[in-house]
Write a protein that holds these residues in place. Structure first.
Motif, PDB file in Angstrom:
ATOM      1  N   VAL A 169     -80.336 -18.135 -15.240  1.00 46.67           N
ATOM      2  CA  VAL A 169     -79.699 -16.822 -15.170  1.00 46.67           C
ATOM      3  C   VAL A 169     -80.789 -15.752 -15.218  1.00 46.67           C
ATOM      4  N   LYS A 170     -80.967 -15.067 -14.097  1.00 42.51           N
ATOM      5  CA  LYS A 170     -82.011 -14.044 -13.966  1.00 42.51           C
ATOM      6  C   LYS A 170     -81.394 -12.683 -14.257  1.00 42.51           C
ATOM      7  N   THR A 171     -82.070 -11.882 -15.089  1.00 47.38           N
ATOM      8  CA  THR A 171     -81.551 -10.571 -15.466  1.00 47.38           C
ATOM      9  C   THR A 171     -82.523  -9.466 -15.056  1.00 47.38           C
ATOM     10  N   VAL A 172     -82.003  -8.254 -14.982  1.00 46.31           N
ATOM     11  CA  VAL A 172     -82.815  -7.067 -14.731  1.00 46.31           C
ATOM     12  C   VAL A 172     -83.104  -6.394 -16.069  1.00 46.31           C
ATOM     13  N   ARG A 173     -84.334  -5.973 -16.269  1.00 50.59           N
ATOM     14  CA  ARG A 173     -84.695  -5.289 -17.501  1.00 50.59           C
ATOM     15  C   ARG A 173     -83.812  -4.072 -17.720  1.00 50.59           C
ATOM     16  N   ARG A 174     -83.415  -3.865 -18.980  1.00 48.78           N
ATOM     17  CA  ARG A 174     -82.503  -2.772 -19.292  1.00 48.78           C
ATOM     18  C   ARG A 174     -83.101  -1.405 -18.969  1.00 48.78           C
ATOM     19  N   ASP A 175     -84.436  -1.287 -19.119  1.00 47.57           N
ATOM     20  CA  ASP A 175     -85.034   0.029 -18.905  1.00 47.57           C
ATOM     21  C   ASP A 175     -85.115   0.403 -17.434  1.00 47.57           C
ATOM     22  N   VAL A 176     -84.871  -0.560 -16.523  1.00 45.29           N
ATOM     23  CA  VAL A 176     -84.874  -0.212 -15.106  1.00 45.29           C
ATOM     24  C   VAL A 176     -83.506  -0.439 -14.465  1.00 45.29           C
ATOM     25  N   ALA A 177     -82.570  -1.064 -15.232  1.00 43.26           N
ATOM     26  CA  ALA A 177     -81.244  -1.342 -14.658  1.00 43.26           C
ATOM     27  C   ALA A 177     -80.526  -0.059 -14.291  1.00 43.26           C
ATOM     28  N   GLY A 178     -80.883   1.057 -14.960  1.00 43.62           N
ATOM     29  CA  GLY A 178     -80.242   2.318 -14.649  1.00 43.62           C
ATOM     30  C   GLY A 178     -80.782   3.009 -13.423  1.00 43.62           C
ATOM     31  N   GLU A 179     -81.882   2.506 -12.873  1.00 42.16           N
ATOM     32  CA  GLU A 179     -82.442   3.121 -11.674  1.00 42.16           C
ATOM     33  C   GLU A 179     -81.614   2.686 -10.460  1.00 42.16           C
ATOM     34  N   PRO A 180     -81.024   3.613  -9.736  1.00 43.26           N
ATOM     35  CA  PRO A 180     -80.150   3.240  -8.611  1.00 43.26           C
ATOM     36  C   PRO A 180     -80.844   2.346  -7.598  1.00 43.26           C
ATOM     37  N   SER A 181     -82.136   2.591  -7.317  1.00 47.79           N
ATOM     38  CA  SER A 181     -82.817   1.790  -6.301  1.00 47.79           C
ATOM     39  C   SER A 181     -82.909   0.336  -6.716  1.00 47.79           C
ATOM     40  N   PHE A 182     -83.177   0.081  -8.011  1.00 50.68           N
ATOM     41  CA  PHE A 182     -83.283  -1.301  -8.449  1.00 50.68           C
ATOM     42  C   PHE A 182     -81.923  -1.961  -8.578  1.00 50.68           C
ATOM     43  N   ARG A 183     -80.906  -1.227  -8.988  1.00 46.43           N
ATOM     44  CA  ARG A 183     -79.567  -1.818  -9.034  1.00 46.43           C
ATOM     45  C   ARG A 183     -79.089  -2.135  -7.616  1.00 46.43           C
ATOM     46  N   ASP A 184     -79.403  -1.251  -6.659  1.00 46.93           N
ATOM     47  CA  ASP A 184     -79.063  -1.519  -5.267  1.00 46.93           C
ATOM     48  C   ASP A 184     -79.785  -2.756  -4.773  1.00 46.93           C
ATOM     49  N   ARG A 185     -81.049  -2.854  -5.135  1.00 43.06           N
ATOM     50  CA  ARG A 185     -81.823  -4.001  -4.686  1.00 43.06           C
ATOM     51  C   ARG A 185     -81.269  -5.294  -5.278  1.00 43.06           C
ATOM     52  N   PHE A 186     -80.885  -5.259  -6.554  1.00 50.62           N
ATOM     53  CA  PHE A 186     -80.350  -6.462  -7.188  1.00 50.62           C
ATOM     54  C   PHE A 186     -79.002  -6.831  -6.583  1.00 50.62           C
ATOM     55  N   ARG A 187     -78.186  -5.821  -6.261  1.00 48.56           N
ATOM     56  CA  ARG A 187     -76.911  -6.089  -5.603  1.00 48.56           C
ATOM     57  C   ARG A 187     -77.151  -6.786  -4.276  1.00 48.56           C
ATOM     58  N   ARG A 188     -78.176  -6.327  -3.540  1.00 48.22           N
ATOM     59  CA  ARG A 188     -78.503  -6.958  -2.262  1.00 48.22           C
ATOM     60  C   ARG A 188     -79.024  -8.370  -2.473  1.00 48.22           C
ATOM     61  N   GLU A 189     -79.782  -8.577  -3.542  1.00 42.57           N
ATOM     62  CA  GLU A 189     -80.284  -9.923  -3.828  1.00 42.57           C
ATOM     63  C   GLU A 189     -79.137 -10.889  -4.079  1.00 42.57           C
ATOM     64  N   ILE A 190     -78.108 -10.438  -4.801  1.00 47.33           N
ATOM     65  CA  ILE A 190     -76.939 -11.282  -5.039  1.00 47.33           C
ATOM     66  C   ILE A 190     -76.245 -11.599  -3.719  1.00 47.33           C
ATOM     67  N   GLN A 191     -76.120 -10.600  -2.857  1.00 45.82           N
ATOM     68  CA  GLN A 191     -75.477 -10.822  -1.563  1.00 45.82           C
ATOM     69  C   GLN A 191     -76.271 -11.817  -0.733  1.00 45.82           C
ATOM     70  N   VAL A 192     -77.605 -11.704  -0.782  1.00 43.30           N
ATOM     71  CA  VAL A 192     -78.443 -12.651  -0.051  1.00 43.30           C
ATOM     72  C   VAL A 192     -78.273 -14.057  -0.603  1.00 43.30           C
ATOM     73  N   ALA A 193     -78.277 -14.176  -1.955  1.00 43.30           N
ATOM     74  CA  ALA A 193     -78.167 -15.500  -2.567  1.00 43.30           C
ATOM     75  C   ALA A 193     -76.875 -16.189  -2.165  1.00 43.30           C
ATOM     76  N   ARG A 194     -75.807 -15.428  -1.989  1.00 49.06           N
ATOM     77  CA  ARG A 194     -74.528 -16.028  -1.615  1.00 49.06           C
ATOM     78  C   ARG A 194     -74.549 -16.615  -0.220  1.00 49.06           C
ATOM     79  N   LEU A 195     -75.508 -16.210   0.593  1.00 48.82           N
ATOM     80  CA  LEU A 195     -75.622 -16.754   1.943  1.00 48.82           C
ATOM     81  C   LEU A 195     -76.296 -18.121   1.957  1.00 48.82           C
ATOM     82  N   VAL A 196     -76.967 -18.463   0.851  1.00 49.37           N
ATOM     83  CA  VAL A 196     -77.794 -19.668   0.827  1.00 49.37           C
ATOM     84  C   VAL A 196     -76.929 -20.890   0.573  1.00 49.37           C
ATOM     85  N   ARG A 197     -76.900 -21.812   1.511  1.00 52.14           N
ATOM     86  CA  ARG A 197     -76.194 -23.081   1.370  1.00 52.14           C
ATOM     87  C   ARG A 197     -77.096 -24.171   1.902  1.00 52.14           C
TER      88      ARG A 197
END
Length: 808
Positions: A48-76
């Motif tokens: 379980v990979k997490t984002v550091r709390r001090d950067v989780a509030g940065e919109p760019s990093f939350r957007d990037r992590f959201r995209r990472e989750i979307q990418v991971a769901r494509l992997v089969r």
């Protein structure tokens, strides 16, 4: 390896209980999590990979992590760590992938040296296959390095898509920013992230193969600028690469991306992935075994690995022998200006049980030890305190085949013991004909096509249900000509958590397990034989949609529904429009494991992606006779029904979920059709010999034979299918409960026999009428043992049910 949780570390993330710390990177921490649901895709354990709390509030990093989750769901891919969940919008964003208990390629090579050529070929072909699967889904890995190739006992797994992106997406990196690890970049990486393509991943794989074969980075060491220059010019030193591999590696490291083979072609050049993975070298086997042992110890301890106050010591302890600092696993990208998190200290651990809970791997001569994640963390070590509660995962429900994987392996967790339970005896209103249970309800089908539910705490009736609309359809029997008739085409029930799934009379129902209230009902469902049951797992129900018969000319289908609300997810045909009577078989769903549902089609066993219905695999021609399947980790075991007198049964070891044949098992195992198949043990009842036989499934060597009590003269006994409950095989006849404990390496220790109070005892066997056949209500049929929470629920064919504590 596993590190203790620091003070303030989360104890639960999403559906995962956090057990230990796996590592850290520029974006945050990575933890070992255990999911409450043992039927979760890819097992109960996840990284379980997490984002550091001090950067989780940065919109760019939350957007990037959201995209990472979307990418991971494509992997089969069978050779990439399966994504199992994620949430970018919670307070602590997280992404989970299947946990691989083994070292990285970097760790393994630095500890054990370069790998043999055959091993490098097999490893490379499987990683190339993973790249082909990623690229087909529109995903680039972009950071392929030895630290991102994990070595599992049955082959490599590609991990960490933390800087991956969909190939059509806009990169979030600034122009010219390097994304990757310098020694394992491609020239396109060095030139700028926007130029990276699928061919760049192939270049990186060439570097990984060079490292695996030589133990050296392909572009040397020295100042960073010098390394990057050599990468940009593709000036790799391949002198030490074995000649058999040099041409392939050189092709991958071509300067012009157009000159590199694509992943599909690379799979062919390296020898393909159809065969079995060669045995890892001994040092790698031991290294993998250490990871399995550590996980087993943590599971046996019954709680998370916690940091304890340490005595005064140097500020930075030296790395342990199995956990050196890994230059190939260094973080590659983090928030601007944020330093990478330092390695965690390694204080002494507490609460670990010294005994090792481990199983040897089935087949392939791998000869190492492994705890299959999600498959058998329930095994209690022989040296453990017998009075201590079992700490295995909670099981949603048990029937005569165990869980939905049909392996016969059932975790035992004493927290599943019903409140106020005491031994009890009850009797159904009609003969039992297939049951399922957990701590909430015990539900049985009866021979007249009805369902009856009992309270597991005391045996009192909870509710009854009759889905058969025609009152005349109340007999289950075998005709004089051998035809099978089940009242109302009623299937066995499946108890799953607080629900029970019933299928009868052309419809499927989901009811409350305690009260019996109907939650939803859909058309479809039923049985093709006495063993038919719906498959229920991971929030889904898989059921037969058309029962074969004269009206449907043998047409059969498989449908998937959402367990919560009955929403139809997908449907597939298991047969052609018309099936000849001579070719009729029990076409239906058979088992579920790791996000795959297995069914019998007119082309043999077939595996479907549980979420989408996409075909994942089908048996080879030599295994088309198989009609049952048992799934254990990455292996599946199947047997065929003997249709000709004098013919020997056939048994096959298959890859799961592709169902490709790995090996044919020896005749002694095949002849027993084992109901329990563990890592080193195949166990089954030999009716003619009157004994439980235990074999090593790799070579057919008999590990133990345990005679059971013979029936008194003139009377007959019948036996239940054996199940592995915790660390012991359990089975019963009409008088006794038998247990055989499995010691280290699966070796059987001894047979214990306990009389069952209230058991009906042996009885005279009634002969079938050659004209009218025989009712199931009159047949001599074996009892069922349903082990849940250290309790055995024994259901006898004439309707007697007893509940007693299993020996420990």
């Amino acid at each position: 390896m596993l590190g203790p949780l620091r003070e303030g570390a989360p104890r639960r993330i999403g559906p995962y209980e956090i057990l230990a710390r796996l590592g850290a990177g520029g974006m945050g921490e990575v933890y070992l999590g255990r999911r409450d649901d043992p039927d979760a895709p890819s097992g109960a354990y996840a990284a379980v990979k997490t984002v550091r709390r001090d950067v989780a509030g940065e919109p760019s990093f939350r957007d990037r992590f959201r995209r990472e989750i979307q990418v991971a769901r494509l992997v089969r891919s069978a050779y990439a760590a399966a994504p199992v969940g994620g949430d970018a919008d919670t307070g602590l964003p997280w992404l989970a992938t299947a946990y691989v208990p083994g070292p990285s390629l970097s760790q393994a090579v630095r500890r054990g040296g370069p790998l043999p050529v055959a091993t490098v070929r097999a490893l490379g072909a499987r990683i190339a296959r993973a790249l082909a699967d990623l690229h087909a889904a529109g995903v680039l890995h972009r950071d392929l390095k030895p630290g991102n190739v994990m070595l599992a006992v049955d082959g490599p797994r590609l991990i960490d898509f933390g800087i991956a992106r969909a190939s059509g997406a806009t990169t979030l990196t600034a122009t010219g920013m390097m994304v990757g690890t310098p020694a394992f970049m491609s020239p396109e990486h060095v030139a700028g992230a926007r130029r990276v393509t699928g061919a760049s991943d192939v270049f990186c794989l060439g570097s990984v193969l060079c490292y695996a074969a030589t133990g050296e980075d392909p572009f040397g060491d020295g100042p960073l600028a010098a390394v990057l220059y050599r990468v940009s010019q593709a000036e790799a030193d391949l002198e030490r690469v074995p000649e058999e591999l040099r041409g392939i590696v050189a092709a991958c490291l071509a300067l012009d991306p157009a000159d590199r083979p694509d992943p599909e072609r690379l799979v062919e050049l390296l020898g393909g992935v159809g065969g079995r993975m060669p045995a890892w070298p001994e040092a790698v086997r031991e290294h993998i075994g250490a990871y399995g042992t550590e996980l087993a110890q943590l599971v046996a301890a019954g709680g998370p690995l916690l940091e304890v106050p340490a005595a005064p010591a140097p500020a930075v302890p030296a790395p342990g022998p199995l956990d050196p600092i890994d230059p190939h696993a260094a973080p590659t990208m983090g928030p601007a200006g944020a330093p990478a998190l330092p390695p965690a200290p390694r204080p002494k651990r507490r609460g670990l049980i010294a005994a090792v809970v481990a199983l040897a791997v089935l087949g392939g001569g791998l000869g190492t030890y492994l705890l299959w994640p999600g498959a058998r963390p329930e095994l209690m070590p022989a040296e453990a305190d017998p009075a201590a509660p079992a700490t295995g995962p909670r099981v949603p429900g048990v029937d005569d085949r165990g869980l939905m994987d049909a392996s016969g392996v059932v975790p035992q967790n004493l927290t599943q013991r019903p409140a106020g339970w005491k031994p009890w005896r009850a009797k159904l209103t009609a003969p039992a004909f297939g049951c399922s249970a957990n701590e909430k309800a015990l539900v049985c089908r009866t021979t007249d096509g009805r369902y009856e539910a009992l309270d597991p705490a005391n045996g009192k009736p909870l509710w009854q249900a009759d889905l058969v609309e025609d009152e005349r359809d109340d007999r289950s029997f075998i005709s004089g000509t051998g035809g099978l008739f089940i009242a109302g085409s009623t299937a066995r029930p499946v108890v799953h958590d607080g629900l029970v799934v019933l299928a009868s009379d052309g419809r499927i129902q989901v009811r409350d397990a305690r009260g019996g209230a109907v939650a939803w009902e859909k058309p479809g469902g039923g049985s093709t034989g006495e063993a038919s049951r719906p498959i229920v797992a991971d929030g889904m129900v898989f059921t037969l949609t058309q029962a074969p018969g004269a009206a449907t000319l043998g047409r059969a289908g498989l449908a998937a529904y959402a367990l919560a609300d009955g929403r139809k997810l997908w449907e597939k045909q298991l047969t052609n429009d018309v099936t000849a009577k001579v070719d009729m078989r029990h076409f239906e769903p058979l088992a579920y494991a790791a996000g795959t549902v297995y069914a019998l089609s007119d082309g043999g066993l077939i595996a479907y992606d549980a979420r989408t219905g996409a075909v994942r695999g089908q048996v080879d021609d030599d295994a088309r006779v198989c009609e049952v399947v048992k799934v254990l980790g990455t292996r599946a075991y199947c047997t065929g029904i003997v249709r000709q007198r004098g013919a020997a049964p056939e048994a096959h070891l298959l890859d799961a979920p592709s169902l490709a044949t790995r090996a044919n098992l020896p005749a002694p195992v095949a002849d027993l059709d084992p109901a329990v198949l563990t890592g080193r043990t195949a166990a089954g009842l030999d009716g003619e010999a009157g004994a439980l036989k235990v074999f090593d499934p790799r070579d057919g060597k008999e590990l133990g034979s345990f005679p059971v009590k013979a029936a008194p003269a003139g009377l007959a006994q019948a036996f239940s299918a054996p199940l592995l409950a915790g660390d012991q095989v359990v089975f019963a006849d009409y008088s006794s409960l038998y247990t055989v404990r499995l010691g280290k390496g699966g070796k059987p220790v001894g047979l214990r026999t306990a009389s069952v109070p209230g058991a009906p005892g042996a009885r005279a066997e009634k002969r079938p009428d050659p004209v009218n056949g025989m009712d199931y209500a009159d047949m001599l049929r074996g009892p069922e043992v349903l082990p849940v929470g250290g309790i055995g629920y024994l259901v006898y064919d004439q309707g007697v049910v007893t509940s007693l504590e299993l020996p420990r």
